[in-house]
Design an enzyme around this catalytic site. Sequence first.
Site, mmCIF file in Angstrom:
data_model
loop_
_atom_site.group_PDB
_atom_site.id
_atom_site.type_symbol
_atom_site.label_atom_id
_atom_site.label_comp_id
_atom_site.label_asym_id
_atom_site.label_seq_id
_atom_site.Cartn_x
_atom_site.Cartn_y
_atom_site.Cartn_z
ATOM 1 N N PHE A 81 17.432 -2.680 9.116
ATOM 2 C CA PHE A 81 16.264 -3.339 9.714
ATOM 3 C C PHE A 81 15.544 -4.087 8.610
ATOM 4 O O PHE A 81 15.165 -3.501 7.600
ATOM 5 C CB PHE A 81 15.298 -2.330 10.361
ATOM 6 C CG PHE A 81 14.147 -3.029 11.040
ATOM 7 C CD1 PHE A 81 14.264 -3.479 12.340
ATOM 8 C CD2 PHE A 81 12.961 -3.274 10.355
ATOM 9 C CE1 PHE A 81 13.214 -4.160 12.965
ATOM 10 C CE2 PHE A 81 11.907 -3.953 10.968
ATOM 11 C CZ PHE A 81 12.037 -4.398 12.278
ATOM 12 N N ASP A 84 16.000 -4.064 -0.101
ATOM 13 C CA ASP A 84 14.803 -4.124 0.741
ATOM 14 C C ASP A 84 14.082 -2.794 0.612
ATOM 15 O O ASP A 84 14.503 -1.784 1.178
ATOM 16 C CB ASP A 84 15.216 -4.398 2.196
ATOM 17 C CG ASP A 84 14.004 -4.459 3.130
ATOM 18 O OD1 ASP A 84 12.926 -3.948 2.759
ATOM 19 O OD2 ASP A 84 14.146 -5.001 4.246
ATOM 20 N N LYS A 129 4.438 -3.029 3.191
ATOM 21 C CA LYS A 129 3.917 -1.749 3.688
ATOM 22 C C LYS A 129 2.922 -1.082 2.740
ATOM 23 O O LYS A 129 1.750 -1.429 2.732
ATOM 24 C CB LYS A 129 5.081 -0.837 4.052
ATOM 25 C CG LYS A 129 5.801 -1.286 5.352
ATOM 26 C CD LYS A 129 6.701 -0.203 5.877
ATOM 27 C CE LYS A 129 7.483 -0.601 7.121
ATOM 28 N NZ LYS A 129 6.728 -0.472 8.366
HETATM 29 C C1 LIG Z 1 13.073 -1.976 5.471
HETATM 30 C C2 LIG Z 1 12.135 -2.898 6.204
HETATM 31 N N1 LIG Z 1 12.175 -4.206 5.949
HETATM 32 C C3 LIG Z 1 11.349 -5.062 6.555
HETATM 33 C C4 LIG Z 1 10.426 -4.635 7.490
HETATM 34 C C5 LIG Z 1 9.526 -5.611 8.170
HETATM 35 O O1 LIG Z 1 8.228 -5.506 7.663
HETATM 36 P P1 LIG Z 1 6.990 -6.086 8.481
HETATM 37 O O2 LIG Z 1 6.892 -5.302 9.739
HETATM 38 O O3 LIG Z 1 5.822 -5.902 7.550
HETATM 39 O O4 LIG Z 1 7.270 -7.525 8.733
HETATM 40 C C6 LIG Z 1 10.346 -3.262 7.784
HETATM 41 C C7 LIG Z 1 9.390 -2.767 8.781
HETATM 42 O O5 LIG Z 1 9.518 -1.703 9.329
HETATM 43 C C8 LIG Z 1 11.224 -2.373 7.113
HETATM 44 O O6 LIG Z 1 11.203 -1.054 7.370
#
Ligand SMILES: Cc1ncc(COP(=O)(O)O)c(C=O)c1O
Length: 396
Positions: free
Chosen positions: A137, A222, A251
């Site tokens: 994700f 990520d 986050k």
């Molecule tokens: C690993 C990862 N990357 C990207 C995102 C996307 O972040 P945002 O919701 O701040 O756009 C998330 C959100 O849960 C995530 O867990």
Amino acid sequence: MTQSSAFLDRYSGAMMNTFGRPRLTLVRGRGSDVWDADGVRYLDLLGGIAVNALGHAHPAIVAAVADQAATLMHTSNFFATPWQIQLGERLDALVSRGASPGARAFFTNSGTEANEAAFKVTRRTGRTRIVAMEGSFHGRTLGALALTATEKYRTPFEPLPGEVVFVPFGDADALASVLDETVAAVIIEPIQGESGVVPAPAGFLAAARELTARHGALLWLDEVQTGIGRCGAWFAHHDDGVTPDLVTVAKGLGGGFPVGACLALGAAADLLAPGDHGTTFGGNPLGARVALTVLDTIEAEGLLQNARTTGDWLASAIAGLRDPRIAGVRGRGLLRGVVLTEPLATAGVAVAQDRGFIVNAPRPDVFRLAPALTITPAELAPFVEALPGILDGASA
Ligand SMILES: Cc1ncc(COP(=O)(O)O)c(C=O)c1O
């Protein structure tokens, strides 16, 4: 009618129906507690999905927001500010741990935007193929969605930016089989949060580093969910002893204020040229100052250590319940997945709320716990004690 339900009745008239109808209306928080519109208290074990690193209304954040708002809140990126520079330098020191040439930052307001920035960095290698992981994700904008494996999120929005191939998460042989000189980057979450808090197997990140280096591809981690102390180290990949080319964070970085960053290490930091990317809000003085405050406070309060020790305490306390419906606890630090032997988690979220605990279910058989990094075993103990009853309620 309660205050909470009166708000919820207005919710669907005011909000697009993207999140479904919530069950609670929250109005206030302090530390690891939040209160709903009727004054009912909940123990927040989700932390705004791994965001509220310092808990709610931490005095350091409150003071930083107030002081910075009264000093300089926004300038546009036509101008430099001391806070964005300090934050870039600080993140460089934390991610590259003194290695030269270090990291440089592009600041954003969210995780998906941090990934969009990194995606554009990969295009500047002159290659276009990206290898992503099954179960991944990476966000909901079209670029980040192209890297996200979940079919139900992707299919309605196709065509997505192309040339992304998915391989089984943790399978180094599968990764080796798709890597060649056309691959721009491999993107991996050190622990897949949204897919149920699934850690990469030991050695997988190191294998990915070796393979990407061999083929001249970028290794992009990520760490939007796992970074900034969440897993007990500044970055989860530090536990794997690898040096990536790109790291995306968001986050926890702002502790609740929307801030993200794409960090490019070494030669990758030179790939974007003037005009290649931009943002109005990213890196604004308010967000940068809050992020600096979050980093300072994590350090000053020893929260990396707390994430490790309290996270380990939580995992062993839950295992100690010896409840046959609990298969185990995955994850590191204060990002934990309680894995069930039956799909009780979705119903369990509602039962937990009724009993004063906020958790979520990234999968039907997994509860995710991502509380404030400040939380203590004493605060967590009532949840551990309540868990068997929550499972009883979920299966009733
Ligand atoms: C690993 C990862 N990357 C990207 C995102 C996307 O972040 P945002 O919701 O701040 O756009 C998330 C959100 O849960 C995530 O867990």
